[in-house]
Design an enzyme around this catalytic site. Structure first.
Site, mmCIF file in Angstrom:
data_model
loop_
_atom_site.group_PDB
_atom_site.id
_atom_site.type_symbol
_atom_site.label_atom_id
_atom_site.label_comp_id
_atom_site.label_asym_id
_atom_site.label_seq_id
_atom_site.Cartn_x
_atom_site.Cartn_y
_atom_site.Cartn_z
ATOM 1 N N ASN A 210 0.847 -1.193 0.000
ATOM 2 C CA ASN A 210 0.000 0.000 0.000
ATOM 3 C C ASN A 210 0.888 1.250 0.000
ATOM 4 O O ASN A 210 2.107 1.157 -0.037
ATOM 5 C CB ASN A 210 -0.948 -0.026 1.210
ATOM 6 C CG ASN A 210 -0.174 -0.089 2.505
ATOM 7 O OD1 ASN A 210 0.570 0.817 2.838
ATOM 8 N ND2 ASN A 210 -0.333 -1.198 3.241
ATOM 9 N N ASP A 278 -4.371 -6.301 5.184
ATOM 10 C CA ASP A 278 -5.378 -7.131 5.853
ATOM 11 C C ASP A 278 -5.372 -8.563 5.313
ATOM 12 O O ASP A 278 -5.722 -9.493 6.023
ATOM 13 C CB ASP A 278 -6.770 -6.514 5.658
ATOM 14 C CG ASP A 278 -6.911 -5.225 6.462
ATOM 15 O OD1 ASP A 278 -6.325 -5.161 7.558
ATOM 16 O OD2 ASP A 278 -7.568 -4.286 5.985
ATOM 17 N N LYS A 288 8.014 -17.590 -10.643
ATOM 18 C CA LYS A 288 7.298 -16.426 -11.177
ATOM 19 C C LYS A 288 6.076 -16.896 -11.961
ATOM 20 O O LYS A 288 6.184 -17.780 -12.832
ATOM 21 C CB LYS A 288 8.250 -15.632 -12.085
ATOM 22 C CG LYS A 288 7.636 -14.358 -12.592
ATOM 23 C CD LYS A 288 8.601 -13.599 -13.490
ATOM 24 C CE LYS A 288 7.857 -12.449 -14.149
ATOM 25 N NZ LYS A 288 8.625 -11.860 -15.228
ATOM 26 N N ILE A 309 -2.207 -7.384 14.290
ATOM 27 C CA ILE A 309 -1.099 -7.239 15.250
ATOM 28 C C ILE A 309 -1.553 -6.482 16.487
ATOM 29 O O ILE A 309 -1.327 -6.903 17.634
ATOM 30 C CB ILE A 309 0.074 -6.489 14.564
ATOM 31 C CG1 ILE A 309 0.576 -7.315 13.381
ATOM 32 C CG2 ILE A 309 1.203 -6.207 15.554
ATOM 33 C CD1 ILE A 309 1.350 -6.550 12.345
#
Ligand code: C5P
Length: 402
Positions: A210, A278, A288, A309
């Site tokens: 992110n 998440d 790959k 966590i």
């Protein structure tokens, strides 16, 4: 003097003969790693040229409040928000009087009024002017409002008098500026801070992540260390230098982050500023992934939930004081309050990541902190360093009450 490292200092130069020492002060502050922007009053310019201070600070000197070009570059509000400390040296009797009255009739006094960062003055004036009851009354007023005074010292003066009113030397002022960043609020406490994004592997070359830069978590770690805490910073992959006196543990995935946090326990306070993924791919392909003609244009990736966590550590028997973050793009306060309850937190820091001038990857932030009684405390837009120091002071206060 690591405390000045990467600190942003607006140096205000007033109109006194001691302004010649300001040039040396800029050098000292920069030697210790501070970034310096100089604002000069009209009087200051009579004693030392803006060019000198521009050359030493490495930035154009800010002179006028009503100059549209200067305001477009970095206006008074931006300067006020940018600063971690506004230091005025020399602070003349006139500047002290104007500041005591809240007058904002030039750029420097306007910046002081507009900032919510600490302000410090290094008075410099003739001994009779310093001793005058008007100056002493202004001094009292300024101190009462939380403005710090560095000096003045006593000795021989440029005008030939001897007495109180000499501006402190550059080294002494740099030391005093550094001391502004040490609070001792968390002395003896262990803080565990998570920061940055996590990366969840899909195959040996691809991953899901992110936009978190880690800046807020790192700023919190730095502020906590300045407050005297022992700090363990568990961070996902980011490109940031480790703050001084902080123990950094680098991790990649959410599961690594949980394991590193569990190994770092016990702690007194947990601040979870990481943007943890998440979900992760259920299976990490050993090779790959190739484009598969039999599946057409699509690729189905089966994802599974990552451990939480913060919630995991908040449910332990040796549970620390828990502070979570809620980065949301809508219904900020409602979602944050729900998270505080669901994860059993003491405080949650809510920030609106839909606003591009704050939040992910930006230099600034603006947050609201919500407690278990659903009281909201706002911290207005400022640099992440400034917000971090204010948050650490707030967390230390609430921790002591808990
Ligand atoms: O549920 P959400 O991800 O929005 O919660 C945000 C808060 O929970 C943040 O403090 C974040 O660091 C923490 N968190 C965590 N582990 C996760 C997900 C979130 O510690 N797996």
């Amino acid at each position: 003097m690591q405390r000045l490292y990467r600190k942003r200092i607006v140096l205000g130069v007033g109109g006194g003969i001691a302004a010649y020492k300001s040039a040396e002060l800029v050098r000292r502050l920069r030697d210790h790693g501070a970034e310096v922007r100089v604002v000069m009053t009209q009087g200051g310019r009579e004693f030392i040229t803006p060019l000198t201070l521009q050359a030493l600070s490495g930035h154009p000197v800010h002179l006028d409040l009503l100059d549209p070009a200067a305001e477009a570059a970095m206006g008074h509000i931006e300067l006020a928000r940018w600063a971690d400390l506004v230091l005025i040296a020399p602070a003349t009797a006139d500047l002290m009087a104007r500041l005591a009255q809240g007058v904002a009739n030039d750029l420097l006094t306007t910046v002081v009024l507009a900032t919510n960062t600490p302000v410090a003055l290094a008075p410099a004036m003739n001994q009779a002017m310093w001793a005058d009851p008007a100056t002493q009354a202004n001094r009292e007023l300024l101190l009462k409002r939380g403005i710090r005074l560095f000096g003045p010292g006593s000795g021989s003066q440029a005008c030939g008098d001897v007495g109180m009113g000499r501006m402190l030397e550059a080294d002494e002022l740099a030391q005093a500026a550094a001391d502004c960043f040490a609070t001792g609020l968390l002395t003896g406490k262990h803080l565990l801070i998570t920061a940055g994004p996590t990366q969840e592997n899909i195959d040996p070359v691809r991953y899901i992540t992110n936009h978190s830069s880690g800046k807020m978590g790192f700023a919190l770690a730095e502020a906590a260390a300045e407050a005297g805490a022992r700090v363990t910073l568990v961070t996902g992959p980011v490109f940031l230098p480790t703050p001084d006196r902080v123990q950094r543990i680098d991790v990649v995935s959410a599961r690594d982050m949980l394991a590193a946090c569990e190994a770092a326990m016990p702690c007194d306070i947990l601040v979870a500023a990481a943007a943890v993924a998440d979900y992760r791919p259920e299976v990490v392909a050993p090779h790959k992934l190739k484009k598969d003609p039999t599946t057409g244009d699509g690729l189905l990736l089966q994802m599974v939930r990552n451990p939480d966590i913060l919630a995991t550590l908040a449910s332990r028997t040796d549970r620390p004081f828990c502070v979570g973050f809620a980065a949301e793009t809508e219904n900020l306060l409602e979602y944050a309050t729900r998270k505080l309850r669901d994860k059993n937190l003491d405080l949650i820091v809510a920030n609106d990541v839909a606003n591009p001038s704050i939040g992910f990857n930006s230099e600034d932030n603006a947050v609201s902190v919500i407690d278990r009684q659903q009281h909201e405390t706002r911290f207005g837009q400022a640099s992440k360093g400034h917000i971090a120091r204010a948050l650490v002071a707030f967390i230390a206060d609430r921790y002591k009450e808990s």
